[in-house]
Structure formats: structure tokens, C-alpha cells
Design a protein around this motif. Sequence first.
Motif, PDB file in Angstrom:
ATOM      1  N   GLY A  86      53.883  90.719  37.179  1.00  0.00           N
ATOM      2  CA  GLY A  86      54.022  91.009  38.595  1.00  0.00           C
ATOM      3  C   GLY A  86      53.538  89.910  39.529  1.00  0.00           C
ATOM      4  N   ILE A  87      53.035  88.825  38.997  1.00  0.00           N
ATOM      5  CA  ILE A  87      52.509  87.730  39.823  1.00  0.00           C
ATOM      6  C   ILE A  87      53.611  86.711  40.082  1.00  0.00           C
ATOM      7  CG2 ILE A  87      50.857  85.814  39.910  1.00  0.00           C
ATOM      8  CD1 ILE A  87      49.571  88.586  40.147  1.00  0.00           C
ATOM      9  N   ILE A  88      53.804  86.360  41.344  1.00  0.00           N
ATOM     10  CA  ILE A  88      54.726  85.280  41.712  1.00  0.00           C
ATOM     11  C   ILE A  88      53.852  84.106  42.133  1.00  0.00           C
ATOM     12  CG2 ILE A  88      56.545  84.552  43.273  1.00  0.00           C
ATOM     13  CD1 ILE A  88      57.810  87.101  42.731  1.00  0.00           C
ATOM     14  N   LEU A  89      53.968  83.021  41.397  1.00  0.00           N
ATOM     15  CA  LEU A  89      53.128  81.851  41.631  1.00  0.00           C
ATOM     16  C   LEU A  89      53.677  80.993  42.762  1.00  0.00           C
ATOM     17  CD1 LEU A  89      52.640  80.790  37.913  1.00  0.00           C
ATOM     18  CD2 LEU A  89      51.070  82.132  39.311  1.00  0.00           C
ATOM     19  N   ASN A  90      52.776  80.353  43.497  1.00  0.00           N
ATOM     20  CA  ASN A  90      53.212  79.357  44.463  1.00  0.00           C
ATOM     21  C   ASN A  90      53.196  77.983  43.779  1.00  0.00           C
ATOM     22  OD1 ASN A  90      50.566  78.211  44.647  1.00  0.00           O
ATOM     23  ND2 ASN A  90      50.012  79.681  46.246  1.00  0.00           N
ATOM     24  N   LYS A  91      53.639  76.987  44.483  1.00  0.00           N
ATOM     25  CA  LYS A  91      53.776  75.645  43.913  1.00  0.00           C
ATOM     26  C   LYS A  91      52.443  75.117  43.385  1.00  0.00           C
ATOM     27  CE  LYS A  91      55.315  71.074  45.229  1.00  0.00           C
ATOM     28  NZ  LYS A  91      54.728  70.180  46.178  1.00  0.00           N
ATOM     29  N   GLU A  92      51.371  75.298  44.156  1.00  0.00           N
ATOM     30  CA  GLU A  92      50.054  74.793  43.753  1.00  0.00           C
ATOM     31  C   GLU A  92      49.564  75.497  42.488  1.00  0.00           C
ATOM     32  OE1 GLU A  92      50.811  75.767  46.991  1.00  0.00           O
ATOM     33  OE2 GLU A  92      51.073  73.689  47.648  1.00  0.00           O
ATOM     34  N   GLU A  93      49.784  76.799  42.393  1.00  0.00           N
ATOM     35  CA  GLU A  93      49.381  77.549  41.201  1.00  0.00           C
ATOM     36  C   GLU A  93      50.176  77.093  39.977  1.00  0.00           C
ATOM     37  OE1 GLU A  93      48.053  81.768  43.272  1.00  0.00           O
ATOM     38  OE2 GLU A  93      50.196  81.345  42.983  1.00  0.00           O
ATOM     39  N   MET A  94      51.458  76.819  40.164  1.00  0.00           N
ATOM     40  CA  MET A  94      52.285  76.326  39.057  1.00  0.00           C
ATOM     41  C   MET A  94      51.806  74.964  38.592  1.00  0.00           C
ATOM     42  SD  MET A  94      56.139  77.503  40.126  1.00  0.00           S
ATOM     43  CE  MET A  94      56.886  76.729  38.706  1.00  0.00           C
ATOM     44  N   GLU A  95      51.476  74.100  39.540  1.00  0.00           N
ATOM     45  CA  GLU A  95      50.989  72.767  39.186  1.00  0.00           C
ATOM     46  C   GLU A  95      49.649  72.852  38.455  1.00  0.00           C
ATOM     47  OE1 GLU A  95      51.278  70.989  43.071  1.00  0.00           O
ATOM     48  OE2 GLU A  95      53.277  70.186  42.638  1.00  0.00           O
ATOM     49  N   LYS A  96      48.809  73.808  38.832  1.00  0.00           N
ATOM     50  CA  LYS A  96      47.511  73.991  38.175  1.00  0.00           C
ATOM     51  C   LYS A  96      47.694  74.461  36.721  1.00  0.00           C
ATOM     52  CE  LYS A  96      43.024  76.212  38.705  1.00  0.00           C
ATOM     53  NZ  LYS A  96      42.211  77.145  39.479  1.00  0.00           N
ATOM     54  N   ILE A  97      48.610  75.415  36.507  1.00  0.00           N
ATOM     55  CA  ILE A  97      48.906  75.891  35.150  1.00  0.00           C
ATOM     56  C   ILE A  97      49.524  74.770  34.322  1.00  0.00           C
ATOM     57  CG2 ILE A  97      50.463  77.392  33.829  1.00  0.00           C
ATOM     58  CD1 ILE A  97      50.019  79.533  35.963  1.00  0.00           C
ATOM     59  N   GLY A  98      50.376  73.996  34.946  1.00  0.00           N
ATOM     60  CA  GLY A  98      51.094  72.927  34.258  1.00  0.00           C
ATOM     61  C   GLY A  98      52.426  73.418  33.727  1.00  0.00           C
ATOM     62  N   PHE A  99      53.305  72.490  33.487  1.00  0.00           N
ATOM     63  CA  PHE A  99      54.645  72.826  33.019  1.00  0.00           C
ATOM     64  C   PHE A  99      55.252  71.622  32.336  1.00  0.00           C
ATOM     65  CE2 PHE A  99      54.799  71.489  37.428  1.00  0.00           C
ATOM     66  CZ  PHE A  99      55.699  70.428  37.379  1.00  0.00           C
ATOM     67  N   SER A 100      56.320  71.858  31.636  1.00  0.00           N
ATOM     68  CA  SER A 100      57.122  70.795  31.036  1.00  0.00           C
ATOM     69  C   SER A 100      58.579  71.095  31.328  1.00  0.00           C
ATOM     70  CB  SER A 100      56.877  70.716  29.523  1.00  0.00           C
ATOM     71  OG  SER A 100      57.255  71.933  28.905  1.00  0.00           O
ATOM     72  N   LEU A 101      59.418  70.141  31.027  1.00  0.00           N
ATOM     73  CA  LEU A 101      60.859  70.351  31.153  1.00  0.00           C
ATOM     74  C   LEU A 101      61.464  70.418  29.756  1.00  0.00           C
ATOM     75  CD1 LEU A 101      61.908  67.941  34.047  1.00  0.00           C
ATOM     76  CD2 LEU A 101      61.337  70.369  34.180  1.00  0.00           C
ATOM     77  N   LYS A 102      62.450  71.279  29.624  1.00  0.00           N
ATOM     78  CA  LYS A 102      63.194  71.433  28.374  1.00  0.00           C
ATOM     79  C   LYS A 102      64.659  71.166  28.646  1.00  0.00           C
ATOM     80  CE  LYS A 102      59.575  73.113  26.206  1.00  0.00           C
ATOM     81  NZ  LYS A 102      58.885  72.354  25.201  1.00  0.00           N
ATOM     82  N   LEU A 103      65.334  70.618  27.665  1.00  0.00           N
ATOM     83  CA  LEU A 103      66.774  70.440  27.717  1.00  0.00           C
ATOM     84  C   LEU A 103      67.382  71.471  26.783  1.00  0.00           C
ATOM     85  CD1 LEU A 103      69.159  68.782  28.810  1.00  0.00           C
ATOM     86  CD2 LEU A 103      68.947  67.344  26.778  1.00  0.00           C
ATOM     87  N   MET A 104      68.190  72.350  27.322  1.00  0.00           N
ATOM     88  CA  MET A 104      68.778  73.444  26.566  1.00  0.00           C
ATOM     89  C   MET A 104      70.294  73.275  26.559  1.00  0.00           C
ATOM     90  SD  MET A 104      67.887  77.413  27.182  1.00  0.00           S
ATOM     91  CE  MET A 104      69.273  78.418  27.586  1.00  0.00           C
ATOM     92  N   LYS A 105      70.869  73.266  25.368  1.00  0.00           N
ATOM     93  CA  LYS A 105      72.331  73.122  25.256  1.00  0.00           C
ATOM     94  C   LYS A 105      72.908  74.329  24.531  1.00  0.00           C
ATOM     95  CE  LYS A 105      76.038  70.264  23.418  1.00  0.00           C
ATOM     96  NZ  LYS A 105      76.411  69.146  22.551  1.00  0.00           N
ATOM     97  N   ARG A 106      73.985  74.858  25.089  1.00  0.00           N
ATOM     98  CA  ARG A 106      74.710  75.917  24.373  1.00  0.00           C
ATOM     99  C   ARG A 106      75.673  75.240  23.421  1.00  0.00           C
ATOM    100  NH1 ARG A 106      78.934  80.456  26.365  1.00  0.00           N
ATOM    101  NH2 ARG A 106      79.240  81.321  24.293  1.00  0.00           N
TER     102      ARG A 106
END
Length: 108
Positions: A86-106
Motif C-alpha cells: 500500500g505504500i507509494i514511494l516518492n523519488k527520494e524514497e526510491m533513490e534511498k532504496i536503490g534500483f537497477s535496470l533490467k532488459l526484458m525481451k519477449r
Amino acid sequence: MRLPIALFNGTVATTNGLYSIEDIGFKEAKQLVSKHGFESAIGHQATADILSELLQQDVQMNRIQFKQEVGQFAVVLKLNKRPPEGIILNKEEMEKIGFSLKLMKRIK
């Protein structure tokens, strides 16, 4: 036919099929989107804001029902950990958690 790169805020199979998922760097993702164009299926504003910065493109939030085509690539922003229900993160919260990018191909 050249398909645009889909942009997702999660690694989700949009229809039945076989998919491959691998890491992609920010620079490579930016080059891919610049070369092939993109279609946003981003459902959260903070994700759209982060991808706009990373890809240097105007990525809009676009809560659509998207169907990834065979052979089509998607760039996916994947958080390093799952937020509480139920939590919607803001940009700063997302940056704090961290993220990566994935390349997904069908594949099929």
C-alpha cells in the motif's frame, strides 16, 4: 517492423510467452531508447521522473494495459527491495532504496 522499447516499473509478463531478463547499465539503456524510441507503461510518477533523468527523455506516467510483442524489448526499473503493502514511494524514497535496470525481451 521496428518496435519501440517498452518502459515498465516492474518485471512483469504482460501476456503469455517466454521472456529473458538481464541487467542493463544506465548508459546502454539510454542508447537503446534513443535509437529505437519508447512507449511508456510506467504506472507511478516517481518512476517516470527517475527514468526521465536517466534516459534523458520525457517519460510520462502512462497507466496502460500493455502487451509486449514477440521480439520486443522492455527496459524495467527494479527496486532493490519491495516496499511495504500500500505504500507509494516518492523519488527520494526510491533513490534511498536503490534500483537497477533490467532488459526484458519477449522471446515467443
